[in-house]
Design a protein around this motif. Sequence first.
Motif, PDB file in Angstrom:
ATOM      1  N   PRO A 239      55.900  38.517  33.475  1.00 30.00           N
ATOM      2  CA  PRO A 239      56.328  39.386  32.377  1.00 30.00           C
ATOM      3  C   PRO A 239      57.645  40.058  32.780  1.00 30.00           C
ATOM      4  N   LYS A 240      58.356  40.598  31.796  1.00 31.91           N
ATOM      5  CA  LYS A 240      59.630  41.250  32.128  1.00 31.91           C
ATOM      6  C   LYS A 240      59.406  42.552  32.892  1.00 31.91           C
ATOM      7  N   GLY A 241      58.305  43.243  32.590  1.00 32.38           N
ATOM      8  CA  GLY A 241      57.998  44.496  33.294  1.00 32.38           C
ATOM      9  C   GLY A 241      57.398  44.213  34.667  1.00 32.38           C
ATOM     10  N   ASN A 242      57.335  45.252  35.504  1.00 31.15           N
ATOM     11  CA  ASN A 242      56.729  45.100  36.830  1.00 31.15           C
ATOM     12  C   ASN A 242      55.212  45.214  36.704  1.00 31.15           C
ATOM     13  N   LEU A 243      54.510  44.151  37.111  1.00 27.29           N
ATOM     14  CA  LEU A 243      53.049  44.118  36.956  1.00 27.29           C
ATOM     15  C   LEU A 243      52.361  44.342  38.296  1.00 27.29           C
ATOM     16  N   LEU A 261      50.260  56.259  35.947  1.00 33.75           N
ATOM     17  CA  LEU A 261      50.928  56.304  34.648  1.00 33.75           C
ATOM     18  C   LEU A 261      51.613  57.643  34.443  1.00 33.75           C
ATOM     19  N   THR A 262      50.959  58.692  34.855  1.00 35.84           N
ATOM     20  CA  THR A 262      51.533  60.032  34.701  1.00 35.84           C
ATOM     21  C   THR A 262      52.888  60.090  35.393  1.00 35.84           C
ATOM     22  N   GLY A 263      52.951  59.577  36.608  1.00 32.87           N
ATOM     23  CA  GLY A 263      54.211  59.560  37.360  1.00 32.87           C
ATOM     24  C   GLY A 263      55.295  58.759  36.636  1.00 32.87           C
ATOM     25  N   HIS A 264      54.934  57.551  36.190  1.00 32.72           N
ATOM     26  CA  HIS A 264      55.929  56.699  35.536  1.00 32.72           C
ATOM     27  C   HIS A 264      56.424  57.310  34.239  1.00 32.72           C
ATOM     28  N   LYS A 265      55.483  57.906  33.498  1.00 37.38           N
ATOM     29  CA  LYS A 265      55.859  58.498  32.209  1.00 37.38           C
ATOM     30  C   LYS A 265      56.832  59.652  32.410  1.00 37.38           C
ATOM     31  N   SER A 266      56.581  60.437  33.461  1.00 33.60           N
ATOM     32  CA  SER A 266      57.463  61.590  33.686  1.00 33.60           C
ATOM     33  C   SER A 266      58.878  61.116  34.027  1.00 33.60           C
ATOM     34  N   ARG A 267      58.973  59.881  34.521  1.00 31.62           N
ATOM     35  CA  ARG A 267      60.310  59.325  34.795  1.00 31.62           C
ATOM     36  C   ARG A 267      60.861  58.564  33.586  1.00 31.62           C
ATOM     37  N   GLY A 268      60.116  58.592  32.493  1.00 35.53           N
ATOM     38  CA  GLY A 268      60.618  58.003  31.243  1.00 35.53           C
ATOM     39  C   GLY A 268      60.372  56.510  31.088  1.00 35.53           C
ATOM     40  N   ASN A 281      39.641  52.441  25.958  1.00 37.58           N
ATOM     41  CA  ASN A 281      39.895  53.800  25.460  1.00 37.58           C
ATOM     42  C   ASN A 281      40.097  54.827  26.565  1.00 37.58           C
ATOM     43  N   ASP A 282      40.057  54.364  27.814  1.00 40.53           N
ATOM     44  CA  ASP A 282      40.100  55.320  28.926  1.00 40.53           C
ATOM     45  C   ASP A 282      41.494  55.582  29.483  1.00 40.53           C
ATOM     46  N   TYR A 283      42.491  54.805  29.043  1.00 41.48           N
ATOM     47  CA  TYR A 283      43.831  54.947  29.633  1.00 41.48           C
ATOM     48  C   TYR A 283      44.757  55.734  28.722  1.00 41.48           C
ATOM     49  N   HIS A 284      45.831  56.264  29.289  1.00 42.58           N
ATOM     50  CA  HIS A 284      46.819  56.949  28.444  1.00 42.58           C
ATOM     51  C   HIS A 284      48.211  56.347  28.594  1.00 42.58           C
ATOM     52  N   ALA A 285      48.297  55.013  28.575  1.00 43.85           N
ATOM     53  CA  ALA A 285      49.596  54.323  28.628  1.00 43.85           C
ATOM     54  C   ALA A 285      50.197  54.253  27.221  1.00 43.85           C
ATOM     55  N   ASP A 286      51.485  53.839  27.128  1.00 47.08           N
ATOM     56  CA  ASP A 286      52.112  53.662  25.815  1.00 47.08           C
ATOM     57  C   ASP A 286      51.458  52.502  25.070  1.00 47.08           C
ATOM     58  N   SER A 287      51.061  51.464  25.809  1.00 48.39           N
ATOM     59  CA  SER A 287      50.454  50.303  25.172  1.00 48.39           C
ATOM     60  C   SER A 287      49.265  49.840  26.018  1.00 48.39           C
ATOM     61  N   ILE A 288      48.092  49.801  25.402  1.00 43.33           N
ATOM     62  CA  ILE A 288      46.883  49.411  26.142  1.00 43.33           C
ATOM     63  C   ILE A 288      46.273  48.221  25.426  1.00 43.33           C
ATOM     64  N   ILE A 316      57.814  46.759  27.592  1.00 40.19           N
ATOM     65  CA  ILE A 316      57.090  47.594  28.554  1.00 40.19           C
ATOM     66  C   ILE A 316      57.684  47.352  29.942  1.00 40.19           C
ATOM     67  N   GLN A 317      57.935  48.436  30.659  1.00 42.73           N
ATOM     68  CA  GLN A 317      58.606  48.304  31.965  1.00 42.73           C
ATOM     69  C   GLN A 317      57.645  48.301  33.148  1.00 42.73           C
ATOM     70  N   VAL A 318      56.519  48.997  32.990  1.00 38.46           N
ATOM     71  CA  VAL A 318      55.560  49.095  34.089  1.00 38.46           C
ATOM     72  C   VAL A 318      54.185  48.727  33.545  1.00 38.46           C
ATOM     73  N   ILE A 319      53.554  47.700  34.149  1.00 39.81           N
ATOM     74  CA  ILE A 319      52.250  47.255  33.647  1.00 39.81           C
ATOM     75  C   ILE A 319      51.222  47.303  34.780  1.00 39.81           C
ATOM     76  N   TYR A 320      50.068  47.890  34.493  1.00 40.19           N
ATOM     77  CA  TYR A 320      48.949  47.820  35.431  1.00 40.19           C
ATOM     78  C   TYR A 320      47.874  46.932  34.819  1.00 40.19           C
ATOM     79  N   ALA A 321      47.218  46.136  35.658  1.00 38.62           N
ATOM     80  CA  ALA A 321      46.145  45.272  35.157  1.00 38.62           C
ATOM     81  C   ALA A 321      44.882  45.488  35.975  1.00 38.62           C
ATOM     82  N   GLU A 322      43.757  45.529  35.271  1.00 38.67           N
ATOM     83  CA  GLU A 322      42.469  45.497  35.970  1.00 38.67           C
ATOM     84  C   GLU A 322      42.342  44.121  36.607  1.00 38.67           C
ATOM     85  N   SER A 323      41.514  43.990  37.636  1.00 39.10           N
ATOM     86  CA  SER A 323      41.351  42.661  38.226  1.00 39.10           C
ATOM     87  C   SER A 323      39.942  42.137  37.946  1.00 39.10           C
TER      88      SER A 323
END
Length: 353
Positions: A239-243, A261-268, A281-288, A316-323
Amino acid sequence: METRIIRIEENIDLQLIAEAGALIKAGGLVAFPTETVYGLGGDALNAASSGKIYAAKGRPSDNPLIVHIADMKMLHRIVTEVPEAAYKLAERYWPGPLTMIFNKAECVPKETTGGLETVAVRMPSNKIAKALIEAAGGYIAAPSANLSGRPSPTAVKYVIEDLDGRVDMIIDGGEADIGLESTIIDLTGKEPMILRPGYVTEEMLKEAIGRVDTDRTILDGDYKQAPKAPGMKYRHYAPKGNLVLVEGTAAQVVSYINEQLTGHKSRGAKTGVIATDETVNDYHADSIKSVGKREDEEQIAKHLFRVLREFDDEEIQVIYAESFESRGVGEAIMNRLLKAAGHQVVHLSEFCP
Ligand code: TXA
Ligand code: MG
């Protein structure tokens, strides 16, 4: 180049298939649906066509193509020998999402096999693919129909996004059933060896032929040796974002990702999470995005590449994935996710989630 885009329905229009087949016979390129992912097809026995495939994809030409056939008779012409194991596997899993590697016959150009003396062969079950292979003369070389480095396309809109203007025709045959590329098994060595995990799992292969080895380089990012399937060494599906993949219990994973996510969001940064129905429903990312229920590996496999593409569309620039558990189809899911993440994994516990 003007790309003709056609739609073929369940009830196959044989006139359109004949036109598409004629394009391939004349050295053209046609993107078409298969049950795994869309393929970018050219005449496998025409060196110039294979050259065009590499150019259209922007793919390194040492990365061999899979030759797609429509029936068993066609296999004998392109390989020097069909081992017993191949008959057993073909009986169970062809047509279907399994690719077998054989020693190649003279008539298969080196351009198609990336310079190798072996050839990868698959008989797809998709009806449009089968009809097209027959109309094209029996042998279609086809990598996944994406630009090199992008996730494989599971729907025609992604094929159009990547290949419009680069191929003669794109056939829309609806959404791919499986969503991950075929399992690849090499039958040219001492023991059959899995080079790429897929929908046909290790257990299923063992049921048919007994002992099966796995090329360990495909799961381990630190492994020093080059993988045996040349394509596996490239950072595919990126993906274009960092996964980043996160491994641990559900509660650990959710709280770790939210903290990050809190850290990344504060950096915009624009953030995304690849979640499951249980945690969406448990995450607070821009896109879930949920890939499905955690136990339903088939749904996860089917949705994974689409989700990666959607994150690209949303920039999306920063992506986290469950494994996921590396068993059954999960092995293929984790293989694709690990590659998409460039093997960036955070381990929160020693236990499987
Ligand atoms: O499901 C699929 O297999 C899809 C659909 C379109 O059929 N095709 C596909 O092709 O995934 P591609 O080109 O994206 O991936 C083919 C993989 C690459 O990793 C390549 O290196 C490997 O197969 N491969 C092809 N021929 C090989 C050979 N002779 N020896 C070892 N690896 C080979
Ligand atoms: Mg590919």
